[in-house]
Scaffold this motif. Structure first.
Motif, PDB file in Angstrom:
ATOM      1  N   UNK A   1       0.821  -1.215   0.000  1.00  8.55           N
ATOM      2  CA  UNK A   1       0.000   0.000   0.000  1.00  8.55           C
ATOM      3  C   UNK A   1       0.852   1.262   0.000  1.00  8.55           C
ATOM      4  N   UNK A   2       1.924   1.238   0.794  1.00  6.92           N
ATOM      5  CA  UNK A   2       2.802   2.411   0.893  1.00  6.92           C
ATOM      6  C   UNK A   2       4.232   1.986   0.607  1.00  6.92           C
ATOM      7  N   UNK A   3       4.720   2.354  -0.560  1.00  9.47           N
ATOM      8  CA  UNK A   3       6.063   1.919  -0.933  1.00  9.47           C
ATOM      9  C   UNK A   3       7.143   2.580  -0.072  1.00  9.47           C
ATOM     10  N   UNK A   4       6.757   3.557   0.731  1.00  9.89           N
ATOM     11  CA  UNK A   4       7.729   4.214   1.609  1.00  9.89           C
ATOM     12  C   UNK A   4       8.457   3.205   2.483  1.00  9.89           C
TER      13      UNK A   4
ATOM     14  N   UNK B   1      -6.896  -7.324  -0.173  1.00  9.60           N
ATOM     15  CA  UNK B   1      -6.938  -6.033  -0.873  1.00  9.60           C
ATOM     16  C   UNK B   1      -5.797  -5.895  -1.880  1.00  9.60           C
TER      17      UNK B   1
END
Lengths: 260, 431
Positions: free
Chosen positions: A168-171, A255
Motif C-alpha cells: 500500500x505504501x512503498x515508503x 486487498x
C-alpha cells in the motif's frame, strides 16, 4: 487462523520452490556463488576487527575480537538481509498476485527460508574460527536452536507486516534499510553489551535482537547457560507478535489484487 | 472428489473497485488520515474518489460437469467474476461458494524466472499452479515430452524462444487436473497450433467431467464448448441461458450501440485536425433501395455510403473498404485502386458509394472500415473515425464464415432401371 495455516501447508511446496528460486537466482552468474554467504559477514568482521582492535580498543568480554564479532555478525546479517529482502517480496510479484491465487505469505516466508540457508553456511565458519582460537564447545550449544527460533519468529512477524504495508505504501521499503542500519548500533554486534551503562541496560535489552545475539555468544563462545528469563519473555512476546502479524497480513491480503 | 451437484454458486455478488491508486505513498495517506480524524472532507478524502461497481448483483450457479461461458463487452465484469471465484479478489457484498479443487488457466508460464532452467521452472510454475512436488515429479517426463523440450531442459528459460516458453508453460497447465477450471481468454494467445492444443485440452477436461467457466471474446469457441452462457453488461447479468440465444443477444448489443448512420461533424474536424486535407464526415449503411438499416438478412443487398470533406482537390485518390467479422477476420476488401475505378476528388464535400448486391455471409456481426490514399502513397490521408457495425441474420441454422450456393444430388446405382437423378439446390438468397 487454523484454516490459514492449513492452506499454507497445502502450498508448502510452493514455499519451498520460491526459497530455492531465491537462492539459485541470487548466486547464479556470480563467480564465487554460494561462498558469498560466508564472505559477506567475513568482510564485515575484517573491517570491524581492523577498526576496533587496532585503532580503538573495544571490549569483547575476553573473547578474541574476530570470533567475537563474527559470531554476532552471522545472526545480524541474517536479520538485516531477511528484513530488507522480504519487504518488497509481495510488491515485486504483483504480476503473479493479480493472476493466480495462493497464500501470499509464501513470498516473505520464502525469502526468510532462502536467507536461512545462507545463515547455516555462514555458521560453519564460527566453528572454524572457534577451533582456530581454541575455544571449547560445550553442551550449552544445545540451547542455540531455541535462540535462533526466536530470531526467526521475529523475522516472520516483521516481514509479514512490512511486506503487506509495502504493497500500500512503498515508503516502507525505503525506510526499512535506514532502520536496519541504525539497529546495528543498538545491538551488541560489534561491541559487547557489557559496555552499555547499567542504568540503560533494561531499555537496551528490550531490543529482541540484543537478547538473541547476547545469548548466542553466551551459549556458543562462553559455554554459559542462556538467560532463561529474557528468553522465555521474548518467546512469549514473539509468539503473540507472530499471531497479530499473520492476522494483519491475511486481512490485508484480500486487498492486494484490488490495487490497480 | 467432491460430488456436490453445484460446485460453483454465485449469489447477489457486488464488487467495488477504486479507480486510480488508492494508496501510493505516505505523503498522500497521512494528510488523508488526518482529514478523516478531524472529520472534514469526508467524501473528498483522496481515496474516495472514483469508485465504481465492477459487478452489481450478479448471481448464477454452475452444475457439476457443466461448461459455462461468460461473455460481454470489455469492462462488463467477466474477468472480475473469475478473480472472485479464484479468490484473487474478494467481493464487496454477496456470497460465493466454490467446492472442489480449482485451477485458473489465466496465464501461461506464471512465475517463470528467466535465469532458471526449464527443469527448475517446471517445478516453480507447477507449484504456483497448485501442484505438489510429488505430483510434478510423477508427471515430469510427460510434461517434458508434451512440450517437446527434452534437449533444452537445462538451458535457462531466458534463452528460450517465446514459443518454447509458451509450450513449456502450457505443458505444465495440461498436467493440472482440477475439478473446476477457470479459463480466461486463453485461446487469444499463441499460434494456431497452440490454440488447437488448448482447445483439445479443454475438450478433454470437459469429457472427464470437469466443471468449466470460460471467458472469451471468441464466440465461435464459446458456442462450441459451452452448455450455457451468461451474458454480462456493465457488471449485471443480462441473460443466463442457451449459448445460441445469449450470443445472439450479445451480437445485437454490439450493433445497437452504433446506428446505421454516423456523422462526424466537419466543425469538430476543423478544430481537431487542422492539417487534415480530407476527412470522412459521415458513414451510412443502407439497402440498395436507400432504406438505412444495420440488420440484414443473408443474401440482402448492402450499400455503404461514405461522405467526405476535402480541403483541396485530389487527383488520383483510392479508397479501400474493408468488411470484417466482429473477431477481426477480414471477409472482404474492396479497393478502388484494383477495380480501376477512376475518380477525382474536388475541394469541398462529396461522397462515394460501394454496393454489395448480395451479402453471402454467415449470420454474425460485422463491421466496415475505410481508408483513403492518394495514389500509391502508403500513408493514408483519411480513415473512417469509427467502424460501422451491422448484423447478418438467417432463418437457416448455419455455421462457417460464408454462404455458398450449393446443391445436393442423389443418384441411383448404375444399371438399375429407371435411373433417375434427384437434386436439391440451396441458394444463398432467402425467400
Amino acid at each position: 487462523m487454523v484454516s490459514h495455516l492449513k492452506e499454507l501447508y497445502r502450498f508448502r511446496d510452493l514455499l519451498l520452490s520460491l526459497a530455492i528460486r531465491d537462492i539459485k537466482v541470487r548466486y547464479r552468474q556470480s563467480l564465487l556463488g554460494i561462498a558469498w554467504a560466508i564472505l559477506q559477514p567475513l568482510a564485515f568482521m575484517a573491517i570491524f576487527t581492523l577498526v576496533f582492535s587496532k585503532f580503538g580498543r573495544m571490549s569483547s568480554d575476553g573473547i578474541p575480537y574476530p570470533v567475537f564479532s563474527y559470531t554476532g555478525l552471522v545472526p545480524w546479517v541474517l536479520f538485516a538481509t531477511a528484513i530488507s529482502l522480504s519487504v518488497n517480496s509481495v510488491a515485486a510479484n504483483m504480476g503473479l498476485v493479480k493472476k493466480i491465487y495462493f497464500p501470499r505469505e509464501v513470498f516473505p516466508l520464502g525469502v526468510i527460508i532462502g536467507c536461512l540457508v545462507d545463515f547455516l553456511i555462514a555458521s560453519i565458519l564460527v566453528g572454524v574460527l572457534m577451533s582456530l582460537y581454541k575455544l571449547p564447545v560445550t553442551w550449552q550449544i544445545l540451547w542455540l536452536p531455541w535462540i535462533i527460533a526466536i530470531e526467526i519468529g521475529l523475522l516472520v512477524g516483521i516481514s509479514l507486516i512490512t511486506s503487506a504495508v509495502n504493497v500500500f505504501y512503498r515508503d516502507v521499503k525505503y525506510i526499512l534499510p535506514i532502520v536496519v542500519q541504525l539497529g546495528l548500533f543498538v545491538t551488541p554486534v560489534i561491541y559487547s553489551s557489557s559496555s552499555v551503562p547499567s542504568k540503560w541496560r533494561p531499555f537496551y535489552m528490550l531490543n529482541p535482537m540484543a537478547v538473541v545475539i547476547e545469548n548466542v555468544r553466551k551459549v556458543v563462545l562462553h559455554g554459559q547457560p542462556p538467560e532463561f528469563g529474557s528468553l522465555l519473555c521474548a518467546t512469549a512476546i514473539i509468539a503473540i507478535f507472530i499471531c497479530v502479524a499473520y492476522l494483519y497480513f491475511k486481512r490485508a491480503e484480500v486487498k492486494f489484487a484490488d490495487l490497480i | 472428489m467432491d460430488r456436490t451437484p453445484v460446485p460453483v454458486s454465485v449469489r447477489n455478488v457486488w464488487k467495488e473497485f477504486h479507480l486510480g491508486s488508492q494508496y501510493d505513498s505516505l505523503r498522500d495517506a497521512i494528510p488523508n488520515m488526518f482529514k478523516r480524524l478531524v472529520g472534514r472532507d469526508r467524501d473528498n478524502a483522496g481515496n474516495h474518489v472514483g469508485k465504481f461497481w465492477a459487478l452489481s448483483d450478479v448471481s448464477f450457479d454452475v452444475r457439476r460437469g457443466e461448461a459455462v461461458g461468460l461473455i460481454g463487452h470489455n469492462g462488463a465484469g467477466k474477468s472480475t467474476v473469475l478473480k472472485l471465484l479464484s479468490k484473487i479478489c474478494r467481493q464487496t457484498r454477496g456470497e460465493i461458494k466454490v467446492k472442489g479443487r480449482l485451477a485458473a488457466l489465466i496465464e501461461v508460464g506464471a512465475g517463470f524466472h528467466p535465469d532458471l532452467t526449464g527443469r527448475e521452472n517446471i517445478f516453480l510454475n507447477g507449484t504456483v499452479m497448485g501442484l505438489t512436488h510429488r505430483e510434478i515429479r510423477k508427471n515430469f517426463d510427460s510434461i517434458v515430452a508434451y512440450a517437446g523440450l527434452e534437449k533444452f531442459l537445462d538451458m535457462p528459460v531466458k534463452r528460450y524462444s517465446s514459443g518454447m516458453s509458451v509450450r513449456l508453460g502450457f505443458s505444465v497447465i495440461a498436467h493440472v487436473y482440477p475439478e473446476i477450471m477457470l479459463i480466461d481468454e486463453i485461446l487469444a494467445v499463441g499460434d494456431m497450433e497452440f490454440q488447437q492444443k488448448c482447445y483439445k485440452r479443454i475438450l478433454d477436461l470437459k469429457a472427464c467431467g470437469t466443471t468449466i467457466l470460460f471467458v472469451s471474446h471468441n464466440l465461435e469457441a464459446i458456442s462450441r464448448l459451452c452448455d450455457r452462457v451468461v451474458l454480462l453488461k456493465e457488471g449485471r447479468t443480462v441473460m443466463d441461458g442457451k449459448p445460441a440465444e445469449a450470443i445472439a443477444l450479445y451480437r445485437n448489443q454490439v450493433v445497437s450501440r452504433g446506428r446505421f448512420e454516423k456523422v462526424w461533424t466537419p466543425l469538430g474536424i476543423e478544430m481537431a485536425d487542422t492539417f487534415r486535407e480530407i476527412q470522412f464526415t459521415s458513414g451510412r449503411l443502407e439497402a440498395v433501395s436507400g432504406e438505412g438499416k444495420n440488420e440484414f438478412k443473408a443474401g440482402d443487398s448492402l450499400r455503404v455510403h461514405l461522405s467526405y470533406f476535402a480541403r483541396r482537390g485530389i487527383k488520383n485518390p483510392s479508397i479501400t473498404v474493408t468488411l470484417e467479422r466482429y473477431d477481426g477476420m477480414v471477409c472482404h476488401e474492396a479497393s478502388s485502386l484494383y477495380a480501376d475505378f477512376q475518380w477525382e476528388i474536388q475541394a469541398g464535400s462529396g461522397s462515394v458509394t460501394l454496393e454489395y448486391p448480395s451479402l453471402n455471409l454467415a449470420p454474425n456481426t460485422y463491421f466496415i472500415t475505410a481508408v483513403l490514399h492518394e495514389g500509391q502513397n502508403p500513408v493514408p490521408m483519411a480513415q473512417l473515425p469509427e467502424p460501422l457495425y451491422f448484423t447478418v441474420t438467417s432463418n437457416r441454422p448455419t455455421r462457417g464464415a460464408i454462404l455458398m450456393d450449393h446443391a445436393w444430388r442423389l443418384s441411383e446405382p448404375v444399371g438399375m432401371p429407371s435411373a433417375q437423378e434427384s437434386e436439391l439446390r440451396i441458394s444463398t438468397r432467402e425467400a
